[in-house]
Design a protein around this motif. Structure first.
Motif, PDB file in Angstrom:
ATOM      1  N   GLU A   1       3.191  60.385 -34.287  1.00 12.14           N
ATOM      2  CA  GLU A   1       3.902  61.313 -33.248  1.00 12.14           C
ATOM      3  C   GLU A   1       4.354  60.742 -32.055  1.00 12.14           C
TER       4      GLU A   1
ATOM      5  N   ALA B   1       6.571  58.218 -32.305  1.00 12.96           N
ATOM      6  CA  ALA B   1       7.792  57.902 -32.831  1.00 12.96           C
ATOM      7  C   ALA B   1       8.792  58.211 -31.874  1.00 12.96           C
ATOM      8  N   GLY B   2       9.707  57.406 -31.283  1.00 17.71           N
ATOM      9  CA  GLY B   2      10.933  57.870 -30.405  1.00 17.71           C
ATOM     10  C   GLY B   2      10.266  58.385 -29.139  1.00 17.71           C
ATOM     11  N   HIS B   3       9.139  58.211 -28.712  1.00 13.45           N
ATOM     12  CA  HIS B   3       8.514  58.431 -27.306  1.00 13.45           C
ATOM     13  C   HIS B   3       7.926  57.474 -26.470  1.00 13.45           C
ATOM     14  N   ALA B   4       8.069  56.207 -27.087  1.00 17.64           N
ATOM     15  CA  ALA B   4       7.188  55.161 -26.622  1.00 17.64           C
ATOM     16  C   ALA B   4       7.725  54.674 -25.320  1.00 17.64           C
ATOM     17  N   PRO B   5       6.854  54.235 -24.420  1.00 14.03           N
ATOM     18  CA  PRO B   5       7.455  53.787 -23.094  1.00 14.03           C
ATOM     19  C   PRO B   5       8.300  52.611 -23.184  1.00 14.03           C
TER      20      PRO B   5
ATOM     21  N   LEU C   1      10.418  49.718 -25.944  1.00 15.46           N
ATOM     22  CA  LEU C   1      10.790  49.723 -27.570  1.00 15.46           C
ATOM     23  C   LEU C   1       9.839  48.815 -28.356  1.00 15.46           C
ATOM     24  N   GLU C   2       9.267  47.611 -27.669  1.00 15.62           N
ATOM     25  CA  GLU C   2       8.133  46.865 -28.336  1.00 15.62           C
ATOM     26  C   GLU C   2       7.036  47.894 -28.934  1.00 15.62           C
TER      27      GLU C   2
ATOM     28  N   GLU D   1       7.428  51.034 -29.655  1.00 18.09           N
ATOM     29  CA  GLU D   1       7.854  51.848 -30.948  1.00 18.09           C
ATOM     30  C   GLU D   1       7.491  51.130 -32.204  1.00 18.09           C
ATOM     31  N   VAL D   2       7.512  49.770 -32.007  1.00 19.15           N
ATOM     32  CA  VAL D   2       7.428  48.942 -33.225  1.00 19.15           C
ATOM     33  C   VAL D   2       5.965  48.566 -33.533  1.00 19.15           C
TER      34      VAL D   2
ATOM     35  N   PHE E   1      -0.058  57.432 -22.459  1.00 21.33           N
ATOM     36  CA  PHE E   1      -0.066  56.188 -23.226  1.00 21.33           C
ATOM     37  C   PHE E   1      -1.580  55.588 -22.977  1.00 21.33           C
TER      38      PHE E   1
END
Lengths: 335, 244
Positions: free
Chosen positions: B31, B33-37, B39-40, B42-43, B91
């Motif tokens: 869930e 995906a596309g919402h992380a604080p 980019l690292e 997201e991975v 988070f």
């Protein structure tokens, strides 16, 4: 690039070079491009070449990041665990591609923060394709087959782009993209050969994604403002229309083996040209989407901004922790 | 539910419990995906989600058809811990959940990998993945706890909120021959130490008892779980008998 004039000159210093020196640098740059040598970050380069690359690489990076959204939309609803794993891995790859590309852009003297800021404020664009919604599961397959297929057609020539860091990023990205493209095709094939409802879902998705995919190659050659210069600099290797034609010719037999049709009554083989003729693209729609009036422009940017804003306290915490523990053995400070 | 019963029902029950833990937490992480604080993350979050989904697929396949088990069971038939079904929250909540669960998985799989039971091959691989997950959660707990005032407050809230879900992890699971109280002791040494290093207060609230979560293994879940399943299962259930 191994020319004496530029080999030990950092790009940023070149801006201050006296005019008579600049002419020398420019000759060396032109010669390097003509000889198909790679331009590297410390080499002198024309301001306009630098600006064009920053714009193009940033837009490319932004597209990877925004492009996560239409697909992530289906992660939590993927209909089998195998498909869910494939989709998660794909969206993860896209974040990784964004990271490579921001790094490539940073070699030109900008920063990821600055570029993200431009994305969030609408001063830099991303690919128009991601302003279309993913309405069914089949859209995930159509994006893989058509959108990634168009991206690959566009990007494979970029592996030979004159700017070294961009070209090298593209080599890595294209490998993963072709994998995604095959997965998308395979997803659509499973649907097409599945129940009548699944087949209809696949056809509907292809009907909705076909034309927007053709628009990914950009405006027609006679209206493309950056093309001529980009081709002279060997950033671009083929014209928009040339690549679009190549893509159509690749897709037609693939659609046939998928058992799906392409939504273009004018699409037919032209024996004389040895290529397919195809119908007129709705350029008014293309311009409208680019201007921000596509179906999801507002939603995509809002989501992206919100993730960034809601994550601010996390990034601040990481920075504060790093500042407190610069000599920490834990490694946390450097992460 | 129409799955083929496994030969050994006790081992099947255990595989289902561990498989459901991994499946449900993987879904929650998906869930993000596309919402992380950043980019690292997201991975990283997708990476952890993928590892967990891989574990879930192996474990559920030991019981029956992975898709039938994931998509056609109702809430009361799921055997996952209540901890892993908790909503992502901010988070800090996601990190606290991951810290608690990864520390548990690391210890459990370590023990299973050392044994010679049916879970040893899976556990040997999973323990390596889990070591990475645990490290990721530990590093973020330190950053958030010992970061800014705001991040410390958020991390403390998350730890406090999820603490009552942690006792459930050490209830014996039928079919798993491990030293549960030993695992709990080791968990209670490692996790509070991380919290202290992160300048956080170790909660003194209950981890077991009537007001704590403890019945996930019996198929009693928290309210957000049903909604999560509705989303997860909707498409699969809308096309009975279809293959994807």
């Amino acid at each position: 690039m191994a020319t004496a004039a530029a080999s030990d000159t950092a790009g940023s210093q070149a801006y201050d070079a006296p005019a008579d020196d600049t002419a020398g640098y420019e000759r060396a740059f032109d010669a390097a491009v003509a000889a198909d040598e790679r331009i590297e970050p410390r080499d002198w380069m024309p301001d306009a070449y630098r600006a064009t690359l920053v714009r193009q690489i940033a837009q490319h990076a932004h597209s990877e990041i925004i492009g996560m959204q239409p697909e992530a939309n289906w992660i939590t609803r993927a209909p089998s665990l195998r498909r869910k794993a494939i989709l998660m891995a794909k969206v993860q790859d896209e974040a990784g591609h964004g990271l490579y590309l921001y790094s490539a852009a940073e070699t030109l003297g900008t920063s990821r923060d600055e570029l993200l800021d431009k994305l969030h404020s609408g001063r830099q664009k991303y690919s128009s394709i991601f302003n279309y919604p993913t309405l069914t599961w089949a859209d995930v397959g159509a994006i893989g087959w058509l959108v990634d297929g168009a991206a690959i057609t566009n990007q494979v020539p970029l592996c030979r782009c004159s700017y070294g860091p961009y070209a090298r990023a593209m080599v890595r990205i294209c490998k993963e993209e072709s994998f995604h493209q095959r997965q998308g095709y395979e997803l659509l094939l499973a649907l097409s050969k599945g129940t009548p409802e699944q087949h209809a879902m696949a056809q509907d998705a292809v009907d909705r994604w076909w034309w927007p995919s053709l628009m990914m190659f950009g405006p027609p050659d006679d209206e493309s403002q950056h093309s001529a210069q980009s081709m002279a600099w060997k950033i671009k290797r083929h014209s928009n229309d040339e690549l679009r034609q190549r893509f159509v010719d690749i897709c037609v037999p693939q659609a046939e083996s998928l058992g799906l049709t392409l939504p273009d009554p004018d699409l037919k083989w032209n024996e004389e040209r040895g290529q397919h003729d195809f119908g007129a693209i709705d350029w008014a729609e293309f311009r409208d989407v680019l201007k921000g009036n596509g179906p999801c422009n507002e939603q995509r940017l809002t989501r992206r901004r919100r993730a960034h804003e809601e994550g601010a306290w996390v990034r601040e915490a990481a920075a504060a922790h790093a500042a407190k523990h610069t000599n920490s053995e834990t490694g946390a400070a450097r992460a | 539910m129409t799955t083929t019963p496994a030969k050994d029902t006790a081992h099947a029950a255990a595989a289902l419990a561990l498989g459901d833990d991994a499946l449900v937490l993987s879904h929650r992480l998906g869930e993000w995906a596309g919402h992380a604080p950043v980019l690292e993350e997201e991975v990283a979050l997708a990476n952890i989600a993928l590892d967990l989904l891989g574990q879930a697929r192996v474990l559920l396949s030991m019981v029956g058809d992975e898709d039938e088990l994931a998509y056609l069971r109702e809430e009361r038939a799921f055997r996952n811990l209540q901890l892993v079904e908790q909503p992502n929250g901010d988070f800090a909540h996601t990190i606290a959940r991951q810290l608690f669960f990864s520390a548990h998985q690391y210890l459990l799989y370590g023990e299973l990998a050392a044994g010679d039971g049916p879970f040893a091959p899976l556990a040997g691989k999973a323990v390596k993945e889990t070591a990475y997950h645990r490290d990721h959660a530990e590093q973020w707990t330190l950053r958030l706890g010992d970061g800014t005032d705001e991040s410390r407050a958020r991390m403390q809230r998350a730890v406090d909120a999820l603490w009552r879900h942690t006792g459930e992890m050490f209830q014996p699971v039928e079919g798993l021959d491990v030293d549960w109280s030993g695992l709990e002791t080791a968990w209670l040494e490692w996790v509070p130490e991380v919290l202290r290093r992160a300048t956080l207060t170790v909660p003194d609230g209950p981890r077991t008892g009537a007001w704590t979560a403890g019945a996930g293994r019996q198929g009693l879940h928290t309210e957000p779980f049903g909604r999560m399943l509705a989303e997860m299962q909707h498409l699969h259930r809308s096309h009975p008998g279809a293959t994807w």
